[in-house]
Write a protein that holds these residues in place. Structure first.
Motif, short mmCIF file in Angstrom:
data_model
loop_
_atom_site.label_atom_id
_atom_site.label_comp_id
_atom_site.label_asym_id
_atom_site.label_seq_id
_atom_site.Cartn_x
_atom_site.Cartn_y
_atom_site.Cartn_z
N PRO A 250 0.82 -1.41 0.01
CA PRO A 250 0.06 0.10 -0.03
C PRO A 250 0.65 1.30 0.05
N TRP A 251 0.29 2.42 -0.41
CA TRP A 251 0.83 3.65 -0.85
C TRP A 251 1.57 4.19 0.55
N PHE A 252 0.64 3.90 1.42
CA PHE A 252 0.90 4.65 2.83
C PHE A 252 2.14 4.01 3.39
N VAL A 253 2.25 2.55 3.39
CA VAL A 253 3.32 1.97 3.81
C VAL A 253 4.45 2.53 3.15
N ILE A 254 4.79 2.79 2.03
CA ILE A 254 5.87 3.31 1.22
C ILE A 254 6.29 4.53 1.88
N VAL A 255 5.17 5.51 1.90
CA VAL A 255 5.37 7.00 2.33
C VAL A 255 5.69 7.23 3.79
N PHE A 256 5.12 6.21 4.60
CA PHE A 256 5.69 5.89 5.92
C PHE A 256 7.16 5.77 6.08
N ILE A 257 7.64 4.80 5.27
CA ILE A 257 8.93 4.29 5.43
C ILE A 257 10.05 5.48 5.03
N ILE A 258 9.48 6.22 3.86
CA ILE A 258 10.10 7.43 3.31
C ILE A 258 10.28 8.45 4.30
#
Length: 331
Positions: A250-258
């Motif tokens: 999910p996109w929010f997981v990627i953004v969270f990690i960034i």
């Protein structure tokens, strides 16, 4: 997701309930804005605002703002925070997921006597991330719409049960240890939004840890879809085409990690950290308001007695196994 015209009423209703809950929390601090939002949502959602016209917006408000909130939480976390999970945290999530899947499949086949597709949907929904996992697995195993809807209703109701139980059980068992309470919530509660909502009923430190544990489960979604698709292949005579390769993080997981990396390597101002935390907290209230407004008595009825038992047995197993594993790995 684009906001459509028929969603505006429900979004406004959920937002108003959230603001009222936030104001009421100043007078009822022991309950907190999140709990008030959910209880108020359940009350008015089954009385005054039970018409279907409110549902599109309520469902949008329940799902999408919390995704933004989770992404922003990355600005409040550093790699040092994540490292506190240690290898025990990864092992805990792997064992918790595998045990949940095997238990749910076994109970579904041996005792509850449900079709294998329903058992796999229940297993994925409880082990990974609720309705999102069910939506990803359903086409891969050719589950029917009725099977999908029943699984979503049951898993969602199970998540609500955990939402009420874990904020009481966790602090009493682990005596205020935020990491261990976060492990219990992040390792058992079904949907991402319900994890944040449940943890927020304890404190913000638990929200951070629970979210990190939950992220590990979400990242493994594609693995679960692939395994169930292969299993379905072997149990059918005809070939099943699966979209498991298309399942993405999910996109929010990627953004969270960034955001976690940005927050770890750059000195962000307190304004950024505080602002991100405030927005994430309010979206958590919105999420619980949406959950409350969306929980209809009819949903409970539609799930049926057999699946309600299935869900409750699964919840009991998840809690007991999680407590056991946490004591073994972190004790």
């Amino acid at each position: 997701m684009k906001i459509k015209k028929n969603m505006i009423k429900g979004i406004l209703l959920t937002t108003i309930v959230s603001f009222l809950a936030k104001i009421a929390a100043d007078y009822l601090p022991s309950l907190g804005g999140e709990a008030i939002a959910m209880l108020l949502g359940i009350l008015i959602g089954n009385t005054v605002f039970k018409d279907e016209k409110w549902m599109p917006g309520i469902k949008w408000a329940e799902k999408f703002p919390i995704e933004i909130g989770i992404a922003l939480m990355g600005l409040t976390v550093t790699l040092r925070t994540i490292s506190s999970l240690k290898i025990q945290g990864v092992i805990f999530i792997l064992f918790q997921m595998m045990a949940t899947i095997l238990f749910v499949l076994w109970v579904g086949r041996r005792f509850i006597k449900v079709p294998s597709e329903s058992a796999m949907l229940m297993a994925s929904g409880n082990a990974v991330c609720g309705s999102s996992a069910i939506a990803a697995v359903a086409p891969a195993i050719r589950a029917s719409d009725d099977q999908r809807r029943t699984a979503v209703a049951t898993v969602s109701l199970s998540g609500v049960v955990l939402l009420f139980l874990l904020p009481v059980i966790g602090p009493n068992i682990f005596h205020g240890n935020n990491l261990l309470i976060g492990a219990l919530i992040g390792g058992t509660v079904q949907s991402v939004g319900q994890v944040v909502g449940t943890a927020s009923l304890v404190n913000q430190a638990v929200v951070t840890y629970a979210t990190l544990f939950k992220m590990l489960r979400v990242i493994l979604l594609s693995v679960v879809v692939f395994v169930f698709a292969r299993f379905a292949d072997r149990t059918r005579a005809d070939e099943i085409k699966t979209d498991s390769k298309k399942v993405a993080v999910p996109w929010f997981v990627i953004v969270f990690i960034i955001f976690v990396f940005i927050n770890s390597f750059f000195n962000l101002s307190n304004t950024v950290n505080t602002g991100a935390k405030s927005i994430a907290n309010f979206f958590g209230i919105v999420n619980l308001a949406g959950i409350g407004l969306n929980l209809k008595w009819q949903t409970v009825k539609n799930s049926g007695q057999k699946f309600m038992i299935y869900g409750l047995v699964t919840v009991c197993f998840q809690i007991l196994f999680a407590v056991l594993m946490i004591n073994v790995l972190f004790g």
